[in-house]
Design an enzyme around this catalytic site. Structure first.
Site: not given
Ligand code: EPZ
Length: 415
Positions: A22, A90, A114, A120-122, A303
């Site tokens: 990551n 992702r 996964c 989302p990516i909002d 994770d």
């Molecule tokens: C990163 O995902 C990691 N992936 C994930 O690891 C990890 O679980 C996650 O960070 C949390 O630490 C990579 O780095 C490729 P977030 P990311 O944005 O960036 C919500 C693994 O197993 N959210 O920190 O997608 C989201 O749904 C993977 O290696 C929105 O609502 O996670 C979550 O509830 C799985 N809108 C929270 O925020 C958005 O635009 C944190 O997600 C972005 C996120």
């Protein structure tokens, strides 16, 4: 890929931990921010890395992979990212921030990843909007272009690893100062800040999750060693703790980035010894149950939640886990039940309840990366043998997992 896992009483010896998935995935995309060569050391050779390299090649990047070192550059990258591979991972969202920085525009599909519930990516798109980029959707493609009216202050409603790194990419070459509030300061984000500053960016962070970016015109190539993979390290620490007679040392690791994982494991009466760049785990017959709140760093990482769930099936009592980051990360529950696991989701509370269980081998199906490792751990705890289908998911985020597991005495074979 199908693997057969047999009951294992413990894992032993020394295990080398690979570089962080990551941190490596965004680091590869950082190469788009300069015309010059970027050298990344300690890159894990895993499926998601090869997928990211394939996407970067499709837009004109050149690279070499030598052992765990990737040299990559993008003399003139194409801003249209049309390859289907974008939908496989992702982390393809990092191409947005990086190409917006370099080309001030990008045309790209939505990222994959996964199934952890809604993803989302909002947050990313709002950050781009606030930074002065206009976003339109054209037949499932996102078209983002710089239109100049930039805010100087962004604020994330929730800490987001991907959103924070994308905001850093998209602002580091924008004129003026950008302040990012409620930013994620996970170690992988810090590693990317260090990389960008070595490339000539001007990024400062404070302890209140505020990052200040002073835009620069150009970035240069550099050499950077990616941090160790905290999730791989934690996964093997939990594996060792899940079996009664383990004595396992993992290295090279920085224990200061695993504080909560160490304290959670210690509270199960598992012995954890910290040396200067390694950690030793000596497991206990009498594993203790516990309650864990999962949250952004420095809380216990989401994770590792599915792997912790499996381990706690051996604890002498009831444990409760609440994942506040990905509440939908529950694909392992029904599979662990097939092994006789007394585990269920307390819906109203959105908590995972785990009781002591005598596991019996069965055929189970892996649904995502960390679920797969959790099912492999459970298979080692179960009497008889366990067959794990769709085990190829584990190759996305763990380097040579079957080889590494065998090397520490874990009974697993690809069939
Ligand atoms: C990163 O995902 C990691 N992936 C994930 O690891 C990890 O679980 C996650 O960070 C949390 O630490 C990579 O780095 C490729 P977030 P990311 O944005 O960036 C919500 C693994 O197993 N959210 O920190 O997608 C989201 O749904 C993977 O290696 C929105 O609502 O996670 C979550 O509830 C799985 N809108 C929270 O925020 C958005 O635009 C944190 O997600 C972005 C996120």
């Amino acid at each position: 890929m199908i693997v057969k896992v047999s009951k294992t009483t413990g894992v032993h010896g020394e295990l080398a931990i690979s570089g962080s998935k990551n941190a490596s995935l965004p680091a590869l995309c950082a190469s788009l921010l300069t015309k010059e060569w970027l050298t990344l050391e300690n890159v894990p050779l895993i499926d998601d890395i090869y997928k990211m390299l394939a996407i970067l090649k499709s837009i004109g990047c050149e690279y070499t992979v030598e052992n765990h070192t990737v040299q990559i550059r993008s003399p003139n990258p194409n801003h249209k990212v049309l390859t289907e591979v974008v939908g496989d991972i992702r982390a393809s969202y990092y191409l947005m921030g990086a190409l917006l920085s370099r080309k001030k525009k990008v045309l790209i599909g939505y990222p994959g990843g996964c199934n952890l519930g809604k993803r989302p990516i909002d947050f990313h798109l709002k950050a781009f909007h606030d930074l002065g980029y206009r976003i339109t959707e054209e037949e499932k493609f996102l078209h983002i272009v710089y239109n100049g009216t930039k805010k100087h202050r962004l604020r994330f409603v929730k800490e987001t690893v991907g959103g924070t790194i994308n905001a850093l990419f998209a602002s580091c070459r924008l004129e003026g100062v950008t302040v990012i509030e409620n930013a994620s300061l996970e170690p992988e984000v810090i590693d990317i800040i260090e990389l960008l500053n070595k490339m000539g960016a001007k990024i400062e962070k404070n302890d209140n999750h505020v990052i200040t970016v002073t835009g620069v015109k150009k970035l240069k190539g550099t050499m950077h060693k990616v941090i160790f993979d905290r999730m791989e390290a934690g996964s093997y620490m939990l594996l060792a703790s899940s079996l009664p007679n383990s004595n396992l040392t993992i290295y090279p690791v920085d224990a200061s980035l695993l504080r909560t994982v160490i304290s959670v494991i210690r509270s199960t009466k598992t012995k954890v010894k910290i040396m200067n760049d390694s950690i030793n785990i000596v497991s206990t017959e009498n594993l203790q149950p516990l309650n864990v709140l999962i949250g952004p760093y420095p809380f216990f990482p989401t994770d590792l939640q599915q792997i912790l769930s499996a381990m706690l099936l051996r604890a002498q009592g009831k444990s409760v886990i609440e994942d506040t980051v990905f509440p939908g990360r529950i694909s392992h529950i029904n599979e662990l039940k097939k092994l006789g696991g007394n585990i269920y989701l307390d819906e109203p509370q959105n908590k995972i309840v785990i009781n002591k269980s005598d596991l019996i081998g069965a055929r189970v199906k892996a649904h995502d990366l960390r679920c797969t490792f959790g099912l492999i751990v459970a298979g080692g705890m179960a009497n008889n043998s366990t067959i794990v289908e769709n085990a190829e998911n584990v190759l996305r985020g763990y380097e040579n997992p079957i080889l590494k597991l065998k090397s520490i005495g874990f009974l697993i074979d690809e069939i």
